[in-house]
Design a protein around this motif. Sequence first.
Motif, PDB file in Angstrom:
ATOM      1  N   GLU A 299       0.830  -1.204   0.000  1.00  0.00           N
ATOM      2  CA  GLU A 299       0.000   0.000   0.000  1.00  0.00           C
ATOM      3  C   GLU A 299       0.864   1.254   0.000  1.00  0.00           C
ATOM      4  O   GLU A 299       0.545   2.242  -0.656  1.00  0.00           O
TER       5      GLU A 299
ATOM      6  N   LYS B  12       2.170   2.358  -3.444  1.00  0.00           N
ATOM      7  CA  LYS B  12       1.268   2.956  -4.420  1.00  0.00           C
ATOM      8  C   LYS B  12       1.570   4.443  -4.555  1.00  0.00           C
ATOM      9  O   LYS B  12       2.054   5.085  -3.625  1.00  0.00           O
TER      10      LYS B  12
ATOM     11  N   GLY C 183      -1.190   5.884  -1.600  1.00  0.00           N
ATOM     12  CA  GLY C 183       0.059   5.381  -1.050  1.00  0.00           C
ATOM     13  C   GLY C 183       1.013   6.513  -0.698  1.00  0.00           C
ATOM     14  O   GLY C 183       0.638   7.683  -0.653  1.00  0.00           O
TER      15      GLY C 183
END
Length: 247
Positions: free
Chosen positions: A39, A42, A48
């Motif tokens: 995450e 990102k 992210g």
Amino acid sequence: MNCFKLPIGLCNEIEGLIRKFWWGQKGDKRKIHWVRWEELCKPKSEGGMGFKDLALFNDALLAKQAWRLLHNTNSLFYKVFKSKFFPNCSIMEATECHSGSYAWRSILVGRVVLKEGMRWRVGSGAKIKAWSDPWLPSEFLPYVTSPPARGFEDVTVSSLINQDPVSWNMPLLHDLFHSRDISLIKSIPLSNIAVEDKLFWPFTPSGLYSVKSGYHFLCKAQSLDDHSYQLDSDGIWKKVWGLAVQL
């Protein structure tokens, strides 16, 4: 990373050090990692933090070297590698040999990125094989999905084009392709002037490969494979990052 494919284990170790630094871990005293590393990698526009997935970034860097071997044919780099590893073909048709250096094998990893992302721009259509080359204007599925009819397995795109006037042969398209492929083919403009088919990188305005666009392409492709890619159509994350807040 620009010249050699790093082992996955080494990439994981480096990412581990980054995670420890980010979450404030000191020595053996572990702290909670509140968000998965995937995450955090990102882009900020997708929620992210924009950290790099080092393995994918490594591949994107190596693809730049493969792109140079495909287009910069006057460089010393090209002349040396061509004479040794692909004297009778282009980099795209070259095969891995047992005597190849680790640098050459690394460049072939980058070539995979180009093969997955590059597209053919249709000119005359003579160089493009209709069923085996990526030429449809689709971001992640540029290949024809219709099964080839008997006797048409190796035809080129030029066989699908009327010459006087220059236009798509619609009766033939309806005989050979499904509606999805026909719709994409019809959207491809044709030139009345004789133009050669050309390989290009569709993720930059110039059509030239860049490491940034290559990395974003690999991240999106991986996210689609993981069924986790979401399009921020409302630009909500850009609005969040643009807020004027004070801590």
